[in-house]
Write an enzyme that holds these catalytic residues in place. Structure first.
Site, PDB file in Angstrom:
ATOM      1  N   ASP A 127       2.516   5.618  -6.909  1.00 15.89           N
ATOM      2  CA  ASP A 127       3.745   5.584  -6.106  1.00 15.89           C
ATOM      3  C   ASP A 127       5.014   5.580  -6.950  1.00 15.89           C
ATOM      4  O   ASP A 127       6.069   5.983  -6.471  1.00 15.89           O
ATOM      5  CB  ASP A 127       3.742   4.346  -5.195  1.00 15.89           C
ATOM      6  CG  ASP A 127       2.682   4.479  -4.123  1.00 15.89           C
ATOM      7  OD1 ASP A 127       2.596   5.550  -3.529  1.00 15.89           O
ATOM      8  OD2 ASP A 127       1.927   3.520  -3.910  1.00 15.89           O
TER       9      ASP A 127
ATOM     10  N   HIS B 197       0.879  -1.185   0.000  1.00 18.40           N
ATOM     11  CA  HIS B 197       0.000   0.000   0.000  1.00 18.40           C
ATOM     12  C   HIS B 197       0.912   1.229   0.000  1.00 18.40           C
ATOM     13  O   HIS B 197       1.723   1.398  -0.908  1.00 18.40           O
ATOM     14  CB  HIS B 197      -0.916  -0.108   1.231  1.00 18.40           C
ATOM     15  CG  HIS B 197      -2.078   0.847   1.278  1.00 18.40           C
ATOM     16  ND1 HIS B 197      -2.424   1.682   0.243  1.00 18.40           N
ATOM     17  CD2 HIS B 197      -2.989   1.102   2.271  1.00 18.40           C
ATOM     18  CE1 HIS B 197      -3.493   2.400   0.598  1.00 18.40           C
ATOM     19  NE2 HIS B 197      -3.848   2.069   1.827  1.00 18.40           N
TER      20      HIS B 197
ATOM     21  N   HIS C 258      -2.152  -2.504  -9.814  1.00 16.92           N
ATOM     22  CA  HIS C 258      -3.170  -1.921  -8.941  1.00 16.92           C
ATOM     23  C   HIS C 258      -4.382  -2.837  -8.921  1.00 16.92           C
ATOM     24  O   HIS C 258      -4.712  -3.445  -9.936  1.00 16.92           O
ATOM     25  CB  HIS C 258      -3.584  -0.525  -9.450  1.00 16.92           C
ATOM     26  CG  HIS C 258      -4.302   0.267  -8.422  1.00 16.92           C
ATOM     27  ND1 HIS C 258      -5.654   0.169  -8.215  1.00 16.92           N
ATOM     28  CD2 HIS C 258      -3.836   1.142  -7.513  1.00 16.92           C
ATOM     29  CE1 HIS C 258      -5.996   0.960  -7.220  1.00 16.92           C
ATOM     30  NE2 HIS C 258      -4.909   1.567  -6.777  1.00 16.92           N
TER      31      HIS C 258
HETATM   32  N1  COA Z   1       5.356  -6.654 -10.217  1.00 13.39           N
HETATM   33  C1  COA Z   1       5.351  -7.847 -10.827  1.00 13.39           C
HETATM   34  N2  COA Z   1       4.218  -8.532 -11.057  1.00 13.39           N
HETATM   35  C2  COA Z   1       3.072  -7.987 -10.666  1.00 13.39           C
HETATM   36  C3  COA Z   1       3.017  -6.747 -10.032  1.00 13.39           C
HETATM   37  C4  COA Z   1       4.217  -6.075  -9.813  1.00 13.39           C
HETATM   38  N3  COA Z   1       4.233  -4.892  -9.223  1.00 13.39           N
HETATM   39  N4  COA Z   1       1.729  -6.453  -9.751  1.00 13.39           N
HETATM   40  C5  COA Z   1       1.006  -7.473 -10.192  1.00 13.39           C
HETATM   41  N5  COA Z   1       1.813  -8.410 -10.743  1.00 13.39           N
HETATM   42  C6  COA Z   1       1.395  -9.675 -11.328  1.00 13.39           C
HETATM   43  C7  COA Z   1       1.139 -10.692 -10.234  1.00 13.39           C
HETATM   44  O1  COA Z   1       2.297 -11.392  -9.889  1.00 13.39           O
HETATM   45  C8  COA Z   1       0.095 -11.542 -10.877  1.00 13.39           C
HETATM   46  O2  COA Z   1       0.731 -12.409 -11.793  1.00 13.39           O
HETATM   47  P1  COA Z   1       0.283 -13.955 -11.897  1.00 13.39           P
HETATM   48  O3  COA Z   1      -1.139 -13.888 -12.350  1.00 13.39           O
HETATM   49  O4  COA Z   1       1.229 -14.504 -12.892  1.00 13.39           O
HETATM   50  O5  COA Z   1       0.439 -14.516 -10.529  1.00 13.39           O
HETATM   51  C9  COA Z   1      -0.718 -10.568 -11.718  1.00 13.39           C
HETATM   52  O6  COA Z   1       0.167  -9.467 -11.978  1.00 13.39           O
HETATM   53  C10 COA Z   1      -1.957 -10.048 -10.999  1.00 13.39           C
HETATM   54  O7  COA Z   1      -1.562  -9.412  -9.810  1.00 13.39           O
HETATM   55  P2  COA Z   1      -2.279  -9.565  -8.393  1.00 13.39           P
HETATM   56  O8  COA Z   1      -1.225  -9.773  -7.342  1.00 13.39           O
HETATM   57  O9  COA Z   1      -3.368 -10.564  -8.485  1.00 13.39           O
HETATM   58  O10 COA Z   1      -2.912  -8.162  -8.229  1.00 13.39           O
HETATM   59  P3  COA Z   1      -3.563  -7.642  -6.903  1.00 13.39           P
HETATM   60  O11 COA Z   1      -4.722  -6.847  -7.333  1.00 13.39           O
HETATM   61  O12 COA Z   1      -3.803  -8.710  -5.912  1.00 13.39           O
HETATM   62  O13 COA Z   1      -2.411  -6.734  -6.278  1.00 13.39           O
HETATM   63  C11 COA Z   1      -1.009  -4.920  -5.893  1.00 13.39           C
HETATM   64  C12 COA Z   1      -2.338  -5.376  -6.495  1.00 13.39           C
HETATM   65  C13 COA Z   1      -0.977  -3.399  -5.931  1.00 13.39           C
HETATM   66  C14 COA Z   1      -0.892  -5.380  -4.438  1.00 13.39           C
HETATM   67  C15 COA Z   1       0.157  -5.512  -6.732  1.00 13.39           C
HETATM   68  O14 COA Z   1       0.054  -5.051  -8.069  1.00 13.39           O
HETATM   69  C16 COA Z   1       1.522  -5.175  -6.148  1.00 13.39           C
HETATM   70  O15 COA Z   1       2.002  -5.889  -5.262  1.00 13.39           O
HETATM   71  N6  COA Z   1       2.150  -4.061  -6.617  1.00 13.39           N
HETATM   72  C17 COA Z   1       3.415  -3.599  -6.056  1.00 13.39           C
HETATM   73  C18 COA Z   1       3.190  -2.793  -4.787  1.00 13.39           C
HETATM   74  C19 COA Z   1       2.634  -1.429  -5.057  1.00 13.39           C
HETATM   75  O16 COA Z   1       3.089  -0.718  -5.947  1.00 13.39           O
HETATM   76  N7  COA Z   1       1.651  -1.040  -4.242  1.00 13.39           N
HETATM   77  C20 COA Z   1       1.004   0.257  -4.348  1.00 13.39           C
HETATM   78  C21 COA Z   1      -0.387   0.097  -4.870  1.00 13.39           C
HETATM   79  S1  COA Z   1      -1.134   1.650  -5.216  1.00 13.39           S
END
Ligand code: COA
Length: 378
Positions: free
Chosen positions: A311, A221, A260
């Site tokens: 971010d 987050h 996201h």
């Molecule tokens: N880097 C690499 N891969 C990513 C990614 C990232 N930042 N964000 C998503 N993915 C991939 C996941 O590994 C997943 O791949 P898979 O289907 O092969 O397993 C796919 O994209 C879907 O992602 P998912 O984790 O299901 O999305 P989510 O909605 O649960 O998670 C976040 C959303 C924001 C938690 C996630 O994108 C993330 O961890 N981002 C990095 C942290 C961040 O920037 N947070 C600030 C958010 S505003």
């Protein structure tokens, strides 16, 4: 056993209604109380947006001047709080300092006393959080006991005035102001949902904000903006960044600042803050961070079709504005207070305890074994 049915991470679950903002809706996008984020970021200021979120409408010029003056009057900290900030270790995490500071202020100026309600607490914390954060920082880094009432009429100006005696460049001030507008509100994100859940138990506003800070701290987050800085400062050049990110993706590592839960085709806030990161790099004649960031964006698009969130470019924009890295996420806290409190107020207007249910995956029913007959090895 049949796989339990539930939405992992509550993805896609409509958990309530809100009048505060829209996120990712077709043909509408991101709006705060009906105003588009593009208009707000271009034409408004953080104090206007805070007023809009907390009080429900944009202020007129007279109200805005009064609101800004009011915030300046709330910048000073009680001595019990400054004494406590001095006792907190200098190597503590700034997010923990804010969490503790807000909690302590809740004991010194509790909700309900002196007619103090949610809106008044939001105003107090918007003004006092920069003060407590930087009082602690300067005491522990330079042994100074600063006067926290800077009299600066904008929150961005207050932040910079506390941080150093050097006057910030106008572009750095405005960049911080815009970034705070972008961070101010985002519907049912994890920290706001935590704050609403706390409010739904009829707990107080400080507790809801402390819970919000706790949720925001994590790198999935709010903590992502600091994690992005750690990532981009590891690389010496765009070429180095490309190789590094490809390697990380091969190792199935998460790249901070990308992806996201709601925006799958790009975060509208990212476009706005990216412009600032580019411009600040050009003005400083130091485009290394921006170029590294842009290369990572290209690689992520090419390899994963994942776009940056707010971010990602906030990290380089903040670094180029002279904000210390450890204060990136605390700035997000200060900016998000209006959003959290707008939701606390809304939750209270039509409250029902937030209490979902879980699908049980544990042991089948078993017989209790009294302590003296228990043989754990058996
Ligand atoms: N880097 C690499 N891969 C990513 C990614 C990232 N930042 N964000 C998503 N993915 C991939 C996941 O590994 C997943 O791949 P898979 O289907 O092969 O397993 C796919 O994209 C879907 O992602 P998912 O984790 O299901 O999305 P989510 O909605 O649960 O998670 C976040 C959303 C924001 C938690 C996630 O994108 C993330 O961890 N981002 C990095 C942290 C961040 O920037 N947070 C600030 C958010 S505003």
């Amino acid at each position: 056993m049949a796989k339990p049915e539930f939405a992992s991470g509550l993805a896609g679950v409509v958990a309530g209604v809100t009048d505060v903002s829209t996120v990712g809706q077709e043909n509408i996008g991101l709006t705060y109380r009906g105003y588009s984020i593009t208009d707000l970021a271009e034409q408004s200021t953080f104090e206007e947006v805070a007023y809009l979120l907390i009080y429900g409408r944009l202020p007129d010029a007279h109200e805005l001047a009064g609101y800004r003056k009011h915030l300046t009057e709330l910048q000073a900290l009680p001595s019990v709080l400054t004494d406590t900030l001095e006792l907190i270790p200098g190597d503590a995490q700034p997010m923990d300092v804010l969490r503790t500071g807000c909690s302590l202020l809740g004991t010194l100026e509790p909700e309900g006393t002196g007619g103090r309600g949610g809106a008044a607490i939001a105003d107090r914390l918007i003004a006092a959080c920069p003060s407590m954060l930087i009082y602690w920082h300067r005491f522990h880094t330079r042994g100074e006991r600063i006067v926290t009432q800077t009299g600066n009429s904008t929150v961005a100006g207050h932040f910079f005035a506390l941080l150093s005696d050097k006057k910030p460049a106008p572009q750095h001030l405005r960049c911080l102001d815009v970034s705070m507008i972008l961070y101010a509100e985002h519907e049912f994100n994890a920290s706001t949902f935590a704050a609403r859940t706390i409010a739904s138990t009829l707990s107080d506003t400080y507790s809801a904000i402390v819970g919000g800070i706790a949720a925001l701290k994590g790198p999935l987050h709010g903590g992502a903006n600091e994690a992005v800085m750690e990532l981009i400062s590891r690389f010496e050049s765009p070429k180095d960044a490309e190789a590094g990110v490809v390697r990380m993706l091969r190792n199935r590592q998460v790249i901070m600042g990308f992806g996201h839960r709601v925006y799958k085709n790009g975060d509208p806030r990212s476009t706005i803050i990216k412009k600032w990161a580019r411009e600040l790099g050009q003005v400083a004649e130091d485009e290394a961070l921006f170029k590294i960031s842009e290369k990572i964006e290209q690689v992520m698009l090419r390899e994963k079709r994942i776009m940056p969130n707010l971010d990602f470019y906030s990290a380089s924009a903040y670094a180029l504005s002279g904000v210390p890295q450890s204060m990136f996420t605390p700035l997000f806290v200060i900016a998000r207070i209006p959003g959290w409190v707008a939701h606390v107020i809304e939750q209270r207007q039509d409250n029902r305890l937030i209490r979902p249910i879980a699908s049980y995956t544990g042991s089948p029913p078993r017989k209790y074994v009294p302590l003296d007959q228990r043989d754990l090895k058996g």
